[in-house]
Scaffold this motif. Structure first.
Motif, PDB file in Angstrom:
ATOM      1  N   LYS A 196      22.352  24.556  47.070  1.00  0.00           N
ATOM      2  CA  LYS A 196      21.517  25.570  46.825  1.00  0.00           C
ATOM      3  C   LYS A 196      20.221  25.706  47.815  1.00  0.00           C
ATOM      4  O   LYS A 196      19.734  27.171  48.658  1.00  0.00           O
ATOM      5  N   TRP A 197      20.316  24.409  48.963  1.00  0.00           N
ATOM      6  CA  TRP A 197      19.532  25.297  49.941  1.00  0.00           C
ATOM      7  C   TRP A 197      20.215  26.166  50.896  1.00  0.00           C
ATOM      8  O   TRP A 197      19.865  26.859  51.880  1.00  0.00           O
ATOM      9  N   HIS A 198      21.903  25.844  51.490  1.00  0.00           N
ATOM     10  CA  HIS A 198      21.983  26.081  52.030  1.00  0.00           C
ATOM     11  C   HIS A 198      23.277  27.753  52.228  1.00  0.00           C
ATOM     12  O   HIS A 198      22.862  28.685  52.230  1.00  0.00           O
ATOM     13  N   GLU A 199      22.413  28.014  50.384  1.00  0.00           N
ATOM     14  CA  GLU A 199      23.281  29.459  49.900  1.00  0.00           C
ATOM     15  C   GLU A 199      21.756  30.114  50.810  1.00  0.00           C
ATOM     16  O   GLU A 199      21.622  30.827  50.619  1.00  0.00           O
ATOM     17  N   TYR A 200      20.446  29.192  50.200  1.00  0.00           N
ATOM     18  CA  TYR A 200      19.338  30.663  50.948  1.00  0.00           C
ATOM     19  C   TYR A 200      18.922  30.686  52.012  1.00  0.00           C
ATOM     20  O   TYR A 200      18.694  31.641  52.331  1.00  0.00           O
ATOM     21  N   PHE A 201      19.169  29.277  52.761  1.00  0.00           N
ATOM     22  CA  PHE A 201      18.322  29.859  54.324  1.00  0.00           C
ATOM     23  C   PHE A 201      20.315  30.087  54.700  1.00  0.00           C
ATOM     24  O   PHE A 201      20.182  30.389  56.016  1.00  0.00           O
ATOM     25  N   GLY A 202      21.051  30.356  54.540  1.00  0.00           N
ATOM     26  CA  GLY A 202      22.598  30.797  54.980  1.00  0.00           C
ATOM     27  C   GLY A 202      23.241  29.590  55.798  1.00  0.00           C
ATOM     28  O   GLY A 202      22.676  28.594  56.279  1.00  0.00           O
TER      29      GLY A 202
END
Length: 77
Positions: free
Chosen positions: A71-77
């Motif tokens: 979720k972190w990487h989805e949100y922040f790219g």
């Protein structure tokens, strides 16, 4: 502040203005708050939680570590 998970009155979320920090999650319940690094599961800071609550929160984060990191990487790219 996207909420990514809720359990037993705890709210797990990110601050949208922290993309330059390592992946982490904030958790609130009532007035208490804690920030946990997702890579090491170490407490970055905490206010208002007792030791046994912190242990339980770390357990929950550990159980969902992969999901929270995704979720972190989805949100922040």
């Amino acid at each position: 502040m996207p909420t990514i998970y809720r359990e037993n009155g705890f709210r797990f979320y990110f601050f949208s203005h922290e993309p330059n920090e390592p992946p982490h999650v904030h958790i609130d319940k009532g007035e208490a708050t804690i920030k946990i690094w997702l890579g090491s599961l170490e407490v970055a800071k905490s206010r208002g939680f007792r030791a046994h609550q912190i242990s339980g929160i770390i357990r929950i984060v550990s159980e969902h570590q992969m999901l929270f990191t995704e979720k972190w990487h989805e949100y922040f790219g």
